[in-house]
Structure formats: structure tokens, C-alpha cells
Design a protein around this motif. Structure first.
Motif, PDB file in Angstrom:
ATOM      1  N   VAL A 320       0.839  -1.203   0.000  1.00 36.15           N
ATOM      2  CA  VAL A 320       0.000   0.000   0.000  1.00 36.15           C
ATOM      3  C   VAL A 320       0.875   1.254   0.000  1.00 36.15           C
ATOM      4  CG1 VAL A 320      -1.720   1.333   1.294  1.00 36.15           C
ATOM      5  CG2 VAL A 320      -1.919  -1.165   1.156  1.00 36.15           C
ATOM      6  N   VAL A 321       1.915   1.247   0.808  1.00 35.39           N
ATOM      7  CA  VAL A 321       2.762   2.438   0.973  1.00 35.39           C
ATOM      8  C   VAL A 321       3.428   2.846  -0.340  1.00 35.39           C
ATOM      9  CG1 VAL A 321       4.852   3.330   2.074  1.00 35.39           C
ATOM     10  CG2 VAL A 321       3.201   2.031   3.423  1.00 35.39           C
ATOM     11  N   ILE A 322       4.056   1.899  -1.009  1.00 34.42           N
ATOM     12  CA  ILE A 322       4.814   2.233  -2.231  1.00 34.42           C
ATOM     13  C   ILE A 322       3.921   2.827  -3.320  1.00 34.42           C
ATOM     14  CG2 ILE A 322       6.195   1.251  -4.114  1.00 34.42           C
ATOM     15  CD1 ILE A 322       7.388  -0.686  -2.005  1.00 34.42           C
ATOM     16  N   PRO A 323       2.759   2.214  -3.638  1.00 34.19           N
ATOM     17  CA  PRO A 323       1.905   2.822  -4.666  1.00 34.19           C
ATOM     18  C   PRO A 323       1.363   4.198  -4.277  1.00 34.19           C
ATOM     19  CG  PRO A 323       1.282   0.536  -4.308  1.00 34.19           C
ATOM     20  CD  PRO A 323       2.235   0.893  -3.223  1.00 34.19           C
ATOM     21  N   CYS A 324       1.037   4.392  -2.993  1.00 35.81           N
ATOM     22  CA  CYS A 324       0.544   5.712  -2.568  1.00 35.81           C
ATOM     23  C   CYS A 324       1.621   6.778  -2.755  1.00 35.81           C
ATOM     24  CB  CYS A 324       0.094   5.668  -1.106  1.00 35.81           C
ATOM     25  SG  CYS A 324      -1.475   4.829  -0.841  1.00 35.81           S
ATOM     26  N   ALA A 325       2.843   6.437  -2.398  1.00 33.03           N
ATOM     27  CA  ALA A 325       3.949   7.377  -2.589  1.00 33.03           C
ATOM     28  C   ALA A 325       4.167   7.666  -4.076  1.00 33.03           C
ATOM     29  CB  ALA A 325       5.226   6.812  -1.958  1.00 33.03           C
ATOM     30  N   LEU A 326       4.046   6.637  -4.892  1.00 37.95           N
ATOM     31  CA  LEU A 326       4.200   6.805  -6.345  1.00 37.95           C
ATOM     32  C   LEU A 326       3.128   7.741  -6.905  1.00 37.95           C
ATOM     33  CD1 LEU A 326       5.763   5.782  -8.897  1.00 37.95           C
ATOM     34  CD2 LEU A 326       3.971   4.043  -9.117  1.00 37.95           C
ATOM     35  N   ALA A 327       1.881   7.558  -6.467  1.00 37.27           N
ATOM     36  CA  ALA A 327       0.790   8.419  -6.940  1.00 37.27           C
ATOM     37  C   ALA A 327       0.997   9.862  -6.501  1.00 37.27           C
ATOM     38  CB  ALA A 327      -0.549   7.892  -6.426  1.00 37.27           C
ATOM     39  N   CYS A 328       1.502  10.049  -5.281  1.00 38.53           N
ATOM     40  CA  CYS A 328       1.803  11.400  -4.788  1.00 38.53           C
ATOM     41  C   CYS A 328       2.804  12.095  -5.706  1.00 38.53           C
ATOM     42  CB  CYS A 328       2.347  11.324  -3.366  1.00 38.53           C
ATOM     43  SG  CYS A 328       2.940  12.906  -2.723  1.00 38.53           S
ATOM     44  N   VAL A 329       3.865  11.384  -6.056  1.00 37.37           N
ATOM     45  CA  VAL A 329       4.880  11.934  -6.974  1.00 37.37           C
ATOM     46  C   VAL A 329       4.249  12.259  -8.327  1.00 37.37           C
ATOM     47  CG1 VAL A 329       7.003  11.386  -8.238  1.00 37.37           C
ATOM     48  CG2 VAL A 329       6.800  10.787  -5.815  1.00 37.37           C
ATOM     49  N   GLY A 330       3.351  11.366  -8.794  1.00 39.63           N
ATOM     50  CA  GLY A 330       2.691  11.588 -10.073  1.00 39.63           C
ATOM     51  C   GLY A 330       1.862  12.854 -10.100  1.00 39.63           C
ATOM     52  N   PHE A 331       1.147  13.148  -9.003  1.00 42.45           N
ATOM     53  CA  PHE A 331       0.353  14.376  -8.945  1.00 42.45           C
ATOM     54  C   PHE A 331       1.248  15.618  -8.946  1.00 42.45           C
ATOM     55  CE2 PHE A 331      -3.449  11.920  -7.511  1.00 42.45           C
ATOM     56  CZ  PHE A 331      -4.345  12.461  -8.420  1.00 42.45           C
ATOM     57  N   ILE A 332       2.362  15.543  -8.249  1.00 41.21           N
ATOM     58  CA  ILE A 332       3.306  16.677  -8.262  1.00 41.21           C
ATOM     59  C   ILE A 332       3.834  16.901  -9.680  1.00 41.21           C
ATOM     60  CG2 ILE A 332       5.549  17.481  -7.430  1.00 41.21           C
ATOM     61  CD1 ILE A 332       4.945  15.927  -4.810  1.00 41.21           C
ATOM     62  N   PHE A 333       4.183  15.792 -10.342  1.00 43.40           N
ATOM     63  CA  PHE A 333       4.674  15.847 -11.720  1.00 43.40           C
ATOM     64  C   PHE A 333       3.609  16.445 -12.636  1.00 43.40           C
ATOM     65  CE2 PHE A 333       6.115  12.966 -15.474  1.00 43.40           C
ATOM     66  CZ  PHE A 333       6.790  14.027 -16.055  1.00 43.40           C
ATOM     67  N   ALA A 334       2.334  16.035 -12.446  1.00 46.56           N
ATOM     68  CA  ALA A 334       1.241  16.546 -13.283  1.00 46.56           C
ATOM     69  C   ALA A 334       1.064  18.052 -13.090  1.00 46.56           C
ATOM     70  CB  ALA A 334      -0.063  15.819 -12.943  1.00 46.56           C
TER      71      ALA A 334
END
Length: 443
Positions: A320-334
Motif C-alpha cells: 500500500v505504501v509504495i503505490p501511494c507514494a508513487l501516486a503522490c509523486v505523479g500528482f506533483i509531476f502533473a
């Protein structure tokens, strides 16, 4: 103590049962969720012409889009407790037929107030569907198959986006028919399958394994015994919660709800705003639909593979932790992306992260909840968690009005996913400390 080794006969029996469960249950509940998710988020495509037609500002659209989750929140727990009492077959059929009727009515909104009302009523109508199916899967699938079963079910959401986005885009390019504009046709055409499938549910769905006459008698007996042995083992555990009221007060339920809050904020931000974010680069409705479907295709593959790994290792926290962190980075990138290509790449990252986190997360409640406690706890997690579906879309709309762009809202949604990752780690550490304390106390 070494785990018991299965005999070849039992292993063969388990394989047969697993195969039958997978083919009988999973494709059908995926179809139901496909239609459900399509009817939740097609408002993002309708908005291309509806907002101007009925006078919705970005803030009003974000508010109306999010009001779905207020209705969902208020009626989720009662709905799931009713499902636990009357059975999934009758209640899920009721849910689908009423949400289909409300979706058709959405074609006739005439201004902000009627838009707010219909979005709220859609949430009321749909309350209990998602947690009801999660509860239903826990009544059929043994623990080591549960994350994959949930992953296949939840894969219907990105599949709905992948297939539904081009479909919605194509409908939005249709000429007016029967006195209905393109956005009105979209609501009506995509709502009718929900009503039809509601009647199919009454014939097709089986409430419990004991009633599963499509299983051979030895298969049915094995499955009932397997699920009962797991339930008995769970009830013997010190941290087990069975009663509805106890589940609602369990701090683990609240923690899981907050974790799910972040993933829901991300998921429905994508559903409601991604088409409009993509459209700003000058694409047609059809092109927007095709492009919006790309990240979801990648997400489906990642979701299934990640869930299989979680089930194989029986590890949930880091899954759960790794995908949530990945999505957070994705929103910043977006938020920082300046071209359509980089926006789409960012949306791929976000979709993969949000989708991959969901199945391991939904495998957690059944580790300590059962019976009415499972019905109430799962519904509470989903109802509180889905408030993220209100906060995310509303934050995007409000901050776009204030700042003129999408970046600030995307950063806020990214922060909710960072919160999900942190709370997951805290919950895991607390559970580990309690286990160690329990071992010490017994010693």
C-alpha cells in the motif's frame, strides 16, 4: 509448528474450486463495477458542454461532483448492514436499478441546484454497492486469494475509464436526438445498462457458498469448511472484531478509512477532472477520450501483478505504501507538466499508484473483521474514505477558480496520498508492537 501440507486430492479440489469461483463471480462483479464507475464519472465528459448549458462554474462543478460522496457517506453503513441481513442478490439488484434511474434523471438537470441534488441522490442510490461486493468476495474467497479477487473486481474502474472514455467521447460528438443534447444522451445511454443488469443480478448472483449449486457437493463442502476454519482462527485471535458497533469504534477501521481517503481523492480527481485537464491542450472530445484511456490500460496490468505479489508474499503494508507514494509523486509531476505528453505520463504514474494500492488495502479489513463487524467496518472504511472523492474534485475546482490553473489542486490531492502512505506505516508499526507485547505477555 509447521503448516499442514495439502494432499494431492485436496490440492486438486482447491484448484477446481478456485477456478470455478474465479469464472463464476469475478467477471460478473467486474461488469457491475464497470457500469457503476462509468455512471459515477461520465459527468467529467458531460461537463464539456453541460457546464456552459446549465451555468456551472468550475467551483460549482467540483462541488456537485463531490456531493455524490456526501450521499454515499450518509447511507453507506446502513446499506451494507441491510445487505448483510437480506443477502447480496436482492440488495445489489436494488442498488443498481435505483442508481440507473437517478442517472437517467441526471440528463434533465437545469441548473446548479438540480445538479447538486441529482449528484447527491446518485450517491444515496449507490451506497452499499462497493463495500457490499468487497464483503461478498470475503464470503467466497479464502484469505490467500482475496487480494487478487479484489484486484480483478477493482480493475473494472480503470477498465471502465479505458473503454468508457472513448465511448463517452464518441457519444459527446453525436448530434442532438429526441430533443436531447450530447451531454443528455451520454447520461441516458450509459445509465440503461445499470437498470437491465439489476434484474440480471436477481437471477445470477448466489448469496452464500451453501446455496452454490453450481459447485459439486465435494467442492461446496470443501469451500464451506475452508472458510469456516479461517473464520474460527480469526475469532481466536486477540485483535478480532465481530460486532457492528465494536467495528465502528475500532481505531484500525478509522485508520484504514483515512488511508482510503487519499486513494479516493486521487481516483475521483482523475475521473472528474482528467478529461478537462487533457482537453485544455486543444484535443477533440473523441481524442480526449482515447488519450484519457491510455493510463488506465497500464494501471490494470500493474494492479493485477501487484495484487498477485501481495497475495503470494502475504504482505500488505508496503504493497500500500509504495503505490501511494508513487501516486503522490505523479500528482506533483502533473502539476508541473507543461505539455500534453508530460501530463499523460504523469497521469500514467498516478493511475498505476492509485490502482495498485487498492487491492492490498482491501485485503486488510478481513484480517480482523467478520460477520456484522465486517459489514459495518468495510462500509465505514468505504464511506469515510470516499469523502476523499468529495475533497479532491472540490479542491481542484476551487483552487482553479482562485489560481487560474490546476497545479495547486493537484498538489493538495498528492498530499492526501502522502498522508495515506504515512498512516499505513503507523498502523503497521502499532500492529507489530501489539503482537510483540502479546507474545511477551504470554511468555
Amino acid at each position: 509448528m509447521q503448516p499442514a501440507v495439502q494432499s494431492p486430492t485436496e490440492s486438486n479440489l482447491e484448484a477446481r474450486v478456485s477456478r470455478k469461483l474465479a469464472w463464476r463471480i469475478i467477471p460478473f462483479v467486474m461488469l457491475l463495477y464497470f457500469i457503476s464507475f462509468l455512471d459515477r464519472v461520465n459527468v467529467g465528459f458531460a461537463a464539456m458542454t453541460m457546464n456552459k448549458a446549465i451555468g456551472l462554474s468550475p467551483t460549482a462543478f467540483g462541488l456537485g461532483g463531490g456531493l455524490f460522496f456526501i450521499g454515499y457517506f450518509l447511507f453507506e453503513v446502513p446499506s451494507n448492514l441491510i445487505l448483510h441481513k437480506v443477502g447480496a442478490r436482492i440488495w445489489i439488484a436494488r442498488v443498481m436499478i435505483t442508481w440507473g434511474i437517478v442517472s437517467v434523471a441526471s440528463a434533465f438537470v437545469s441548473g446548479p441546484n438540480s445538479f447538486y441534488l441529482l449528484r447527491f441522490l446518485l450517491g444515496v442510490a449507490e451506497a452499499g454497492f462497493f463495500p457490499g461486493v468487497i464483503l461478498y468476495l470475503s464470503l467466497w474467497f479464502p484469505a490467500k486469494q482475496r487480494a487478487v479477487a479484489a484486484a480483478w473486481f477493482m480493475a473494472a474502474a480503470p477498465i471502465s475509464t479505458a473503454i468508457g472514455s472513448p465511448l463517452s467521447g464518441a457519444i459527446m460528438q453525436m448530434p442532438p436526438m429526441f430533443g436531447l443534447a450530447d451531454w443528455q444522451l451520454l447520461y441516458v445511454i450509459e445509465a440503461l445498462p445499470a437498470i437491465a443488469l439489476g434484474f440480471v443480478v436477481l437471477k445470477y448472483l448466489t448469496d452464500t457458498p451453501a446455496k452454490a449449486h453450481w459447485l459439486a457437493s465435494d467442492e461446496r463442502e470443501w469451500l464451506i469448511a475452508k472458510l469456516k476454519s479461517e473464520a474460527d482462527a480469526k475469532q481466536a485471535h486477540a485483535g478480532h472484531t465481530a460486532g457492528a458497533w465494536n467495528a465502528l469504534r475500532d481505531p484500525r477501521v478509522l485508520a484504514l478509512a483515512l488511508i482510503y481517503f487519499g486513494t479516493s481523492a486521487g481516483l475521483y480527481t482523475l475521473g472528474l477532472w482528467a478529461p478537462l485537464i487533457i482537453r485544455q491542450y486543444g484535443f477533440s472530445a473523441m481524442q480526449t477520450g482515447l488519450i484519457n484511456g491510455i493510463p488506465s490500460v497500464v494501471a490494470v496490468v500493474a494492479m493485477i501483478l501487484w495484487a498477485k505479489h501481495s497475495d503470494r508474499t502475504q504482505e500488505r503494508t508496503w504493497h500500500v505504501v509504495i503505490p501511494c507514494a508513487l501516486a503522490c509523486v505523479g500528482f506533483i509531476f502533473a502539476g508541473q507538466a507543461a505539455t500534453a505528453l508530460f501530463v499523460v505520463l504523469a497521469l500514467v504514474v498516478v493511475n498505476v499508484g492509485i490502482s495498485a494500492a487498492k487491492a492490498p488495502l482491501w485485503a486488510m479489513p478481513s484480517m480482523f473483521l467478520s460477520g456484522a463487524g465486517a459489514a459495518a467496518g468495510i462500509a465505514m472504511i468505504n464511506s469515510i474514505g470516499n469523502l476523499g472523492g468529495f475533497v479532491g474534485p472540490f479542491a481542484i475546482g476551487w483552487l482553479k477558480n482562485v489560481t487560474g490553473g490546476y497545479a495547486a489542486g493537484l498538489y493538495v490531492v498528492g498530499a492526501t496520498l502522502a498522508m495515506s502512505a504515512v498512516i499505513t506505516l503507523m498502523l503497521s508499526r502499532k500492529a507489530k508492537a501489539e503482537r510483540e507485547h502479546g507474545v511477551t505477555a504470554r511468555s
